[in-house]
Write a protein that holds these residues in place. Sequence first.
Motif, short mmCIF file in Angstrom:
data_model
loop_
_atom_site.label_atom_id
_atom_site.label_comp_id
_atom_site.label_asym_id
_atom_site.label_seq_id
_atom_site.Cartn_x
_atom_site.Cartn_y
_atom_site.Cartn_z
N VAL A 27 53.79 51.11 57.95
CA VAL A 27 54.10 52.32 57.48
C VAL A 27 53.27 52.95 56.44
O VAL A 27 52.94 54.38 56.69
CB VAL A 27 55.57 52.33 56.99
CG1 VAL A 27 55.93 53.45 56.40
CG2 VAL A 27 56.53 51.77 58.19
N VAL A 28 52.74 52.28 55.66
CA VAL A 28 51.90 52.92 54.66
C VAL A 28 50.64 53.49 55.15
O VAL A 28 49.95 54.65 54.92
CB VAL A 28 51.69 51.93 53.48
CG1 VAL A 28 50.63 52.65 52.41
CG2 VAL A 28 52.80 51.58 52.75
N ALA A 29 50.04 52.75 56.22
CA ALA A 29 48.92 53.04 56.91
C ALA A 29 48.99 54.33 57.56
O ALA A 29 47.95 55.25 57.61
CB ALA A 29 48.38 51.90 57.61
N GLU A 30 50.04 54.28 58.47
CA GLU A 30 50.19 55.78 58.98
C GLU A 30 50.52 56.82 58.32
O GLU A 30 49.82 57.97 58.56
CB GLU A 30 51.73 55.46 59.99
CG GLU A 30 51.65 56.70 60.80
CD GLU A 30 50.95 56.55 62.11
OE1 GLU A 30 50.89 57.85 62.58
OE2 GLU A 30 50.59 55.70 62.31
N LEU A 31 51.31 56.57 57.15
CA LEU A 31 51.66 57.76 56.15
C LEU A 31 50.20 58.19 55.47
O LEU A 31 50.03 59.31 55.36
CB LEU A 31 52.53 57.20 55.19
CG LEU A 31 53.71 57.14 55.57
CD1 LEU A 31 54.81 56.59 54.40
CD2 LEU A 31 54.42 58.38 56.17
N ALA A 32 49.50 57.29 54.98
CA ALA A 32 48.06 57.40 54.43
C ALA A 32 47.02 58.36 55.34
O ALA A 32 46.61 59.59 55.01
CB ALA A 32 47.34 56.06 53.98
N GLY A 33 47.16 58.17 56.63
CA GLY A 33 46.45 58.98 57.41
C GLY A 33 47.06 60.39 57.63
O GLY A 33 46.29 61.33 57.90
N ALA A 34 48.30 60.29 57.71
CA ALA A 34 49.11 61.43 57.73
C ALA A 34 49.06 62.47 56.53
O ALA A 34 48.41 63.78 56.60
CB ALA A 34 50.73 61.51 58.04
N VAL A 35 48.95 61.85 55.29
CA VAL A 35 48.87 62.86 54.02
C VAL A 35 47.47 63.02 53.96
O VAL A 35 47.27 64.20 53.48
CB VAL A 35 49.39 61.88 53.08
CG1 VAL A 35 48.79 62.59 51.62
CG2 VAL A 35 50.70 61.27 52.89
N ALA A 36 46.46 62.35 54.10
CA ALA A 36 44.92 62.69 54.31
C ALA A 36 44.97 64.12 55.16
O ALA A 36 44.02 65.00 54.74
CB ALA A 36 44.37 61.68 54.76
N GLU A 37 45.59 64.06 56.40
CA GLU A 37 45.39 65.35 57.07
C GLU A 37 46.16 66.40 56.47
O GLU A 37 45.78 67.54 56.73
CB GLU A 37 45.79 64.76 58.61
CG GLU A 37 45.40 65.73 59.68
CD GLU A 37 45.30 65.31 61.09
OE1 GLU A 37 45.37 65.99 61.95
OE2 GLU A 37 45.36 63.84 61.26
N LEU A 38 47.36 66.37 55.89
CA LEU A 38 48.24 67.23 55.84
C LEU A 38 47.97 67.66 54.46
O LEU A 38 48.39 69.01 53.96
CB LEU A 38 49.80 66.88 55.69
CG LEU A 38 50.22 66.19 57.04
CD1 LEU A 38 51.50 65.57 56.77
CD2 LEU A 38 50.46 67.63 58.01
N GLU A 39 47.46 66.98 53.37
CA GLU A 39 47.20 67.03 51.95
C GLU A 39 46.64 68.71 51.72
O GLU A 39 47.33 69.38 50.67
CB GLU A 39 46.44 66.08 51.24
CG GLU A 39 46.55 65.91 49.80
CD GLU A 39 46.00 64.56 49.70
OE1 GLU A 39 46.19 64.05 48.18
OE2 GLU A 39 45.27 63.95 50.25
N PRO A 40 45.76 68.98 52.19
CA PRO A 40 45.13 70.32 51.60
C PRO A 40 46.06 71.49 51.87
O PRO A 40 46.37 72.15 50.96
CB PRO A 40 43.88 70.56 52.34
CG PRO A 40 43.59 69.23 52.86
CD PRO A 40 44.63 68.49 53.02
#
Length: 198
Positions: free
Chosen positions: A150-163
């Motif tokens: 779950v953390v790995a999936e979220l880390a990828g999503a946050v990296a993409e969504l963050e800006p």
Amino acid sequence: MDTNETKKTYGIGELLGMARERAVPVVRGIPDSALGAATPCAEYDVKALVNHVFQVVVQFQRLAAKEPSEFGAAAPDRVAEGADWRERLVAETGRLVAAWSVPGAEEGVTGAMGMPARLVGGMALLDLTVHVWDLARATGQEYGEVEGAVVAELAGAVAELEPTARKMGVFGEPVGVGEGASAFERLLGRTGRDPGWG
């Protein structure tokens, strides 16, 4: 933790199922006396955040089916609709898992912005994870260890969504965490939350 857990590719439905397992006891454990309490998500008290989570869970079911969503409207006051709101929210989280478990749900694009469906599913996972953590913190409940997958999936999503999310005010300014912080605590910091909030 099983080291194979983060190597296997999980479907969004499976990951949402893991998040739901942690969410259900938290939702059921929210006392009426805490509905006016502050949360780590500064713009919401507990009641408003419950209503927001309700809206998110219902609208992301629609997005899984490639249907239009209605995020622009104010979240209905589900808490005011009756004392069984906890079980209704639990039932909706089950429907969310089912919707994203349908073959093809995470393929193609979905939503008004035509985003990749897998990323949109990751947004649902982020809300069901982080906002339930918010609710647990606000009501003095344990949240439990978040699975590595779950953390790995979220880390990828946050990296993409963050800006974009930061520009829109969806994420607050990053919060620094200590060297010994877990991967999930670092993720919380990236969304603008203090993992030690209390």
